[in-house]
Design a protein around this motif. Sequence first.
Motif, short mmCIF file in Angstrom:
data_model
loop_
_atom_site.label_atom_id
_atom_site.label_comp_id
_atom_site.label_asym_id
_atom_site.label_seq_id
_atom_site.Cartn_x
_atom_site.Cartn_y
_atom_site.Cartn_z
N TYR A 269 0.82 -1.21 0.00
CA TYR A 269 0.00 0.00 0.00
C TYR A 269 0.85 1.26 0.00
O TYR A 269 0.48 2.28 -0.55
N ASN A 270 2.02 1.19 0.63
CA ASN A 270 2.87 2.37 0.70
C ASN A 270 3.38 2.80 -0.67
O ASN A 270 3.87 3.91 -0.82
N ASN A 271 3.30 1.93 -1.66
CA ASN A 271 3.80 2.27 -3.00
C ASN A 271 2.70 2.76 -3.92
O ASN A 271 2.79 2.65 -5.12
N GLN B 141 1.96 5.67 -4.74
CA GLN B 141 2.19 6.97 -5.32
C GLN B 141 2.10 6.96 -6.85
O GLN B 141 1.72 7.95 -7.46
N PRO C 20 3.01 9.80 9.32
CA PRO C 20 2.74 8.97 8.13
C PRO C 20 3.13 7.51 8.33
O PRO C 20 2.45 6.61 7.82
N ASP C 21 4.19 7.26 9.10
CA ASP C 21 4.61 5.87 9.33
C ASP C 21 3.56 5.11 10.14
O ASP C 21 3.32 3.92 9.90
N ASN D 110 0.67 4.32 7.87
CA ASN D 110 1.03 3.21 6.98
C ASN D 110 1.01 1.87 7.71
O ASN D 110 0.62 0.84 7.16
N LYS D 111 1.40 1.89 8.96
CA LYS D 111 1.38 0.65 9.75
C LYS D 111 -0.05 0.18 9.96
O LYS D 111 -0.35 -1.01 9.86
N LEU E 259 -2.58 0.76 8.01
CA LEU E 259 -3.06 0.25 6.72
C LEU E 259 -2.45 -1.12 6.40
O LEU E 259 -3.14 -1.99 5.85
N SER E 260 -1.19 -1.29 6.74
CA SER E 260 -0.53 -2.56 6.43
C SER E 260 -1.15 -3.73 7.18
O SER E 260 -1.02 -4.88 6.77
N LYS F 259 -2.72 10.74 -0.83
CA LYS F 259 -1.92 9.61 -0.40
C LYS F 259 -2.53 8.28 -0.83
O LYS F 259 -2.12 7.22 -0.35
#
Length: 859
Positions: free
Chosen positions: A293-295, A297, A407-408, A411-412, A414-415, A453
């Motif tokens: 998910y972090n990718n 962009q 943001p980290d 992202n966690k 979401l992961s 994002k």
Amino acid sequence: MKRKSIFIVVLIVSICIGVYTHKNYKIDTSSGKIIISKNSKYDASEEIKKALSSLGNSKKADFIANVDTSADVISLSFEGLSDRDTINKIVNMLDEYGIKATFFVPGIEAAEDSSIVETIQKSGHDIGSGTLSSTKNMEKLSSEELVMDFCRTNKILKIVTGKDPVLLKCNSTVYNDNILKAAYASGNKYVVDSNHYLNYQSFKNYDQAYRYVNSLKRGTIISIKLEGVLDSTEYKGKEDKTTIDEQIDIDKKKSKKEKDENIIQIVRWLLKSIDEQKKMVAKVSELPNVEVYNNLQRIKNTIASQYAKKDTLKIKANKNNTLGNKTNDNNNSQNSIDLINFNEILEKNNKRQAPAVSEFYTTQKALAYTFRGLSNEVSLNNVLTELDKVNVKGTFFVTKDEILKYPDRINKILSKGHEIANGGITASTALLSKSPEEICKEIYEVDKLLKDKGIVTNAYMAGYGYDNSQIQEALSAVTNISSLKNYELFTYSKSPTINKYKNMDAEDIVFSYFNVNSYMSLRKGEIVYFRLDSNLFKSDNVVSNMIDIVTKNYVQNGYVNKYNEKSNSYSLEQKPLGYSVVTLGDLQKTFENSSQLGRYNIIKNPVPMKKRNYEDALEMMKTNYIGNVDVDTSDFTEQEKSLLDKGGTIDTKGENVIFFTFDDWGGDPVVNEILDVLNKHKVQGTFFVIAKNVDINSGISNANPNLLRTIALNGNDIGSHNYNHELLGTNREELGKSLVKSYDVMNSVIGDLDSLKQYFRPPTLILKREGLAAVFESGYKYSISGNISTHDYIETSAQNLVNYIQQGLVKNKGNVVVMHMNDQAYYTAEALDIFLTNNEKGVYGEKYKIAKLSDYLSN
């Protein structure tokens, strides 16, 4: 004259043939002979030669298929070409929804009419190779044959589009190493596969399309065949179980025009469903970049353009106005806000207010946990670990400040498969004094930051669950912006973060807040809110511990009262409940239909019963009251006494029938257990409900319309046990109001289903003349007591209850068994299961038919 006409026709045909030949073929006369060969425009002999020479290097094309991702992304591809009009309509629909797709075009069709391909390309869609003529089972071809096909197709598509096609999709083909090597050698860096295929026969209505989209896994590639039927490898998983042969028969009967109209409708339904469920759509070529998910962009601009194109607001901007530097999300959001006239939006909204959703009207066996506060990282990590342990997915509302600072952490979250939602900017009570315009801006700005994002949400929580008229007006107004049109305002039904629990342990908080005298379990559709950064808790593991206790005791299991004869009291015992905890997004987009539980609407103006006059009501007492042998009838006239039924059975024309009926009301554990038993034995019953328990306006904290609707959806009859369980000895005027209110309340929940019956059961079976007259005056058609009253709420074993029912049965009649669904009915479901099993085995002699009252009584 006739010869002259023939000559002219022949001349025209010859000219046409000549033009076609000149365009498509080259003529060589250098050897003294006329040699006609294909025109060199699409000659791929050099490309084929080069590809064949590189086959031995063992390099293979990369494989693009469905991806496993946390992003709610799908991809659309089209196979084949249709006529110009059909393609134009499809392209226009894609543009309308701001969606970019991939078209896999057969080379021959592209050569025959390149302008159609150019139309697709101009709209920003990708063009991939659909092989030369969509040949099936290409795994059976040799490497040389594959290279010749791929290279010729690529040459045609390059000349038409000006680009080398890097994507290849074969028709009904198993991708073996030969294909992957031939594809790479021919210039196709990627081959594409899908296990989701649609054609013009795929959906019969929008409801099917919506369910299909709702069922899709994230990262799915949908392939839409523009012509032809699906074969056995493509047809799996479709809702409509039409056989392949039947598809072909249907296909033969339909004209080209009908098929084109159908495929356009299929695409329209599909795009609308995608839009309403807020799915992100990426091109096939972008899917490899969303595996994590972090990718996301690389699809950021795609998503942003989707929402920008769908926005119909009048934006105060000129051609030179841009959103600024793409790397500065904060500036982007502010620039975007400055372009929107929120005052104009509010004026057009005309003071309308969005409802505040504290719980869902849903029959889905699920509820939601929501969270705020990312500043305490230890508390957040503890909660994420616990959510994994108990298999729960939550929704985390984040503020603008948290998006920029953490943001980290986002992202966690979401992961782990959880959901991020819009928590606005102002979290304090200062929000309550802001104007609707200011709140609109906050909602929009945070939504824009999230979308930048790659995060899409339809959920907004104001502060810590605040709710007032300004907030509701603001939320209603921003839904006029198409990118926020499905937004909802959320509060909660439960929140154990309150001052009285300062410095208490998790266990003490849970069992104080979720008092079992009121809450035997959590209910479907509830929203339970936890604050992670509160200073009320003495340690960072209090919230995670609460989640553990609540989930195990109120979601996976629930409580029931068990009677103890010696002490003449009840003790709490647990029974499995088996509910799940899902994201708000899951509950938001799962709608009830004929084959799926989900969200439904409360009916605002249900059709009331038709009232009768007093004289007609007195006459109906004599014919439409089904009584009980122990009922006191002392205040009836002698004539009425002689006509009133006392047997309590129903005339079934000599059939041995049992009607299981259930009175009062209880929590989800008891009622669901009864429903599970009825469903296990494929029978239905009749439930007489104390209606205040399902009235959303009753003021009671555990009103549960969702459970009533669940009972109805399982095919059971619903009758009234009055609004407040008022006895028939109550003042006739007051009684009449409650009788009508009881029916109307249930009608607002299940009036669209064929389950609510104009049946009444007297509370405690007590009978009074004026009270019974009021029942029929109010519009009820039957008042039903019954011949077997079990008193199951004070029973001490299931077998005792089974024996009692058996002993009371009357042969050749309809036996009406009075049972209960209250929180004291500990053995009811177990006894019912034993009895029904015995009956199926013939233990009681002739098997009894199990029916619901409406099978033998009119409504």
